[in-house]
Structures are given as C-alpha cells and as structure tokens.
Motif scaffolding. Sequence first.
Motif, PDB file in Angstrom:
ATOM      1  N   PRO A  33      81.331  94.853  73.663  1.00  0.00           N
ATOM      2  CA  PRO A  33      80.176  94.030  74.004  1.00  0.00           C
ATOM      3  C   PRO A  33      79.061  94.359  73.064  1.00  0.00           C
ATOM      4  N   VAL A  34      79.203  95.651  72.563  1.00  0.00           N
ATOM      5  CA  VAL A  34      78.088  95.946  71.405  1.00  0.00           C
ATOM      6  C   VAL A  34      77.945  94.899  70.592  1.00  0.00           C
ATOM      7  N   TYR A  35      78.994  94.420  69.675  1.00  0.00           N
ATOM      8  CA  TYR A  35      79.449  93.689  68.690  1.00  0.00           C
ATOM      9  C   TYR A  35      78.876  92.462  69.118  1.00  0.00           C
ATOM     10  N   VAL A  36      79.110  91.779  70.280  1.00  0.00           N
ATOM     11  CA  VAL A  36      78.218  90.659  70.481  1.00  0.00           C
ATOM     12  C   VAL A  36      77.122  90.579  70.678  1.00  0.00           C
ATOM     13  N   VAL A  37      76.316  91.650  71.259  1.00  0.00           N
ATOM     14  CA  VAL A  37      75.090  91.908  71.328  1.00  0.00           C
ATOM     15  C   VAL A  37      74.255  91.936  70.020  1.00  0.00           C
ATOM     16  N   VAL A  38      74.923  92.711  69.232  1.00  0.00           N
ATOM     17  CA  VAL A  38      74.244  92.882  67.743  1.00  0.00           C
ATOM     18  C   VAL A  38      74.429  91.383  67.071  1.00  0.00           C
ATOM     19  N   ILE A  39      75.426  90.687  67.126  1.00  0.00           N
ATOM     20  CA  ILE A  39      75.376  89.665  66.073  1.00  0.00           C
ATOM     21  C   ILE A  39      74.596  88.582  66.744  1.00  0.00           C
ATOM     22  N   THR A  40      74.673  88.288  68.133  1.00  0.00           N
ATOM     23  CA  THR A  40      73.823  87.476  68.908  1.00  0.00           C
ATOM     24  C   THR A  40      72.453  87.492  68.273  1.00  0.00           C
ATOM     25  N   SER A  41      72.050  88.985  68.219  1.00  0.00           N
ATOM     26  CA  SER A  41      70.589  89.135  68.008  1.00  0.00           C
ATOM     27  C   SER A  41      70.166  88.618  66.641  1.00  0.00           C
ATOM     28  N   PHE A  42      71.004  88.159  65.666  1.00  0.00           N
ATOM     29  CA  PHE A  42      70.501  87.712  64.537  1.00  0.00           C
ATOM     30  C   PHE A  42      70.850  86.029  64.364  1.00  0.00           C
ATOM     31  N   LYS A  43      70.886  85.549  65.572  1.00  0.00           N
ATOM     32  CA  LYS A  43      71.350  83.929  65.370  1.00  0.00           C
ATOM     33  C   LYS A  43      70.195  83.445  65.759  1.00  0.00           C
ATOM     34  N   THR A  44      70.157  82.139  65.285  1.00  0.00           N
ATOM     35  CA  THR A  44      69.154  81.098  65.732  1.00  0.00           C
ATOM     36  C   THR A  44      69.443  80.606  67.099  1.00  0.00           C
ATOM     37  N   SER A  45      68.749  79.772  67.748  1.00  0.00           N
ATOM     38  CA  SER A  45      69.346  79.381  69.084  1.00  0.00           C
ATOM     39  C   SER A  45      70.189  78.282  68.862  1.00  0.00           C
ATOM     40  N   ALA A  46      70.322  77.527  67.971  1.00  0.00           N
ATOM     41  CA  ALA A  46      71.562  76.595  67.802  1.00  0.00           C
ATOM     42  C   ALA A  46      72.956  77.492  67.837  1.00  0.00           C
ATOM     43  N   ASP A  47      72.842  78.697  67.217  1.00  0.00           N
ATOM     44  CA  ASP A  47      74.292  79.457  67.377  1.00  0.00           C
ATOM     45  C   ASP A  47      74.538  79.967  68.472  1.00  0.00           C
ATOM     46  N   THR A  48      73.449  80.214  69.540  1.00  0.00           N
ATOM     47  CA  THR A  48      73.913  81.101  70.477  1.00  0.00           C
ATOM     48  C   THR A  48      74.585  80.325  71.773  1.00  0.00           C
ATOM     49  N   THR A  49      75.793  79.953  71.439  1.00  0.00           N
ATOM     50  CA  THR A  49      76.613  78.897  72.411  1.00  0.00           C
ATOM     51  C   THR A  49      77.800  79.559  72.822  1.00  0.00           C
ATOM     52  N   ALA A  50      78.314  79.530  74.021  1.00  0.00           N
ATOM     53  CA  ALA A  50      79.358  80.106  74.574  1.00  0.00           C
ATOM     54  C   ALA A  50      80.702  80.012  73.594  1.00  0.00           C
ATOM     55  N   ALA A  51      80.752  78.802  72.915  1.00  0.00           N
ATOM     56  CA  ALA A  51      82.049  78.757  71.867  1.00  0.00           C
ATOM     57  C   ALA A  51      81.807  79.593  70.445  1.00  0.00           C
ATOM     58  N   ALA A  52      80.548  80.049  70.248  1.00  0.00           N
ATOM     59  CA  ALA A  52      80.264  80.725  69.036  1.00  0.00           C
ATOM     60  C   ALA A  52      79.957  82.103  69.432  1.00  0.00           C
ATOM     61  N   GLN A  53      80.085  82.690  70.527  1.00  0.00           N
ATOM     62  CA  GLN A  53      79.672  84.084  71.109  1.00  0.00           C
ATOM     63  C   GLN A  53      80.425  85.068  70.270  1.00  0.00           C
ATOM     64  N   TRP A  54      81.644  85.005  69.697  1.00  0.00           N
ATOM     65  CA  TRP A  54      82.250  85.772  68.839  1.00  0.00           C
ATOM     66  C   TRP A  54      82.069  85.460  67.308  1.00  0.00           C
TER      67      TRP A  54
END
Length: 282
Positions: A33-54
């Motif tokens: 879960p730490v990995y998911v939190v960290v990489i999501t914090s550097f994404k744009t709004s278009a990248d924060t989808t369920a399919a691209a969470q990993w």
Amino acid sequence: MRRKPRVADGSTRKSRTVRYILLILFLLFVLTPVYVVVITSFKTSADTTAAAQWSLPETWTLEPWRKAWEVLQPYMIRSLTLAVPAAIIASLIGSANGFVLARWRFPGANLVFAFILFGMFIPYQAVMLPLRTTFNELDVTRGVPTLIIAHCIYGIPICTLIFRNYYATVVPMEIIESARVDGAGLIQTYARIILPISISGFVVTLIWQFTSVWNDFLFALFLTQQNNGPVTLGLAALSGGQKVDYAASMAGALITSFPTLIVYIVLGRWFIGGLMAGALKG
C-alpha cells in the motif's frame, strides 16, 4: 580430519531461511500500500484510475504535492502547536504521578492508581458530548486550547502507567532513601534525582502522546471547527467533495505522516532503550 556438518546445523539453517522468507513476505505485504500511495501522489488526475493504480505515472508531476501543501499548511502548524505541548504536559504529569505511586508510597496508593488506570478504558465516544458541554460551560476557546486540555487529560493514565512501571523497575529504592536521609523532600527528590534519569521514559511517552494527538480525528471533529482544527480535519477536507483528487489526497497523507516519522527516526534509539529499560513492563 574434516568433520561432517551436524544435523542440527542443517535444521538451524533451514529455520533461518524460512524466517527470512516470512520476513520478506511480511515486508512486501506492508510496503504494497505504501507503493500505491507514493506513485499515486505523483500522477495527474487522468492517471488516477482503478486500472492504472499499480502502474507508474505516465507523466510525473509535483502538482498534487503543491495542492496538498497549500491546503494542509495552516492545519500542520496548528497540529504542531497542539501535539508538542500536549505530549510534554501529559508526560510531566504522568512522570510525577508514576514517581509518587512507585517510590513515594502513601495510604491508598494502589486504589488511586486503579482509578487513574480506569481512565484508559473509557472510550472517546462515551464522553464526547459531556466533554463538549463542559468546555462550553467553562467558556474554553474552541480549537487548539480545547484539544490540548482534552488530550492531556486522556494522556495522563497511559503516561502514569508507563512511568510507574519505569520507576518501579529502573530506579533503585536506595536512591530515594538516601535523598530522604539527606533531608530532601518529595519535590526536591523528584526534580534533582528522578528527572535527570528519566530520559528513556520520557522518550516513550512523548512518542506515544505525540503520535496519538497528531493522528486524532474524533476529538478534533467534536471540539474544533474546520477553520481552527488540526491536520486530520485538513486531510478530511482535502479528500472530501463530490470529485475526489486521489493524487492530492495521497500526497496529503504522506505529508501528514512526515512529522511522526521524523519523531520516530530522531528518538527511535532512545525509544527502544526506554522499552528495554522497563518502561512498558508490567
């Protein structure tokens, strides 16, 4: 003559291998879960989808961190002005209580200690409305002052327990008796002898209290408002709304976790020393 390896050595090696494998699996379980939190914090709004969470961000950006910091900065300042004095005051009161209950006995000390410990088992939900009514009757300013009083009161039982066990197992009774023979009273003995050797105990209670106060949400929800509350209210405001900005929310979660992480890194060595010295033995 070369000796053959003993069977015990083989079994020990196997058990060590199994232990390391289990530790690695546990580490992966915790860090996922730490990995998911960290990489999501550097994404744009278009990248924060369920399919691209990993997936790693297609476009790395610091915009979520900027947005989260702009929202959380005033809340962070209020949380620091709340957590630091609340942790220090509760630790000092708990230290004094623990010393008296452990090494300066008086009639009914065990009964008093039991009543103090009873406060640890009262849930926040049971006293929230009476506590809010009491603060209103006393005309205490809602916000940081209210939370400092509430957290100090609720922190006294656990701090008293930690220091009582610490002084009972670490501080020799002969030191107290020597101070009495030299004419030192209760306050002099505590201030000149006990406090200087209580660093390990204070580290344990300060970390405990700081973490508890910093992460509290229920007291903040009932005893403060959005414009004068701590960082937990700010984080809730950041992640609220009809359209959630997951990248900013993840960045905010990481930002709010940094102070407690820094406290553990700076005081960690003394924290372990306090535990090993008997601060949590009971």
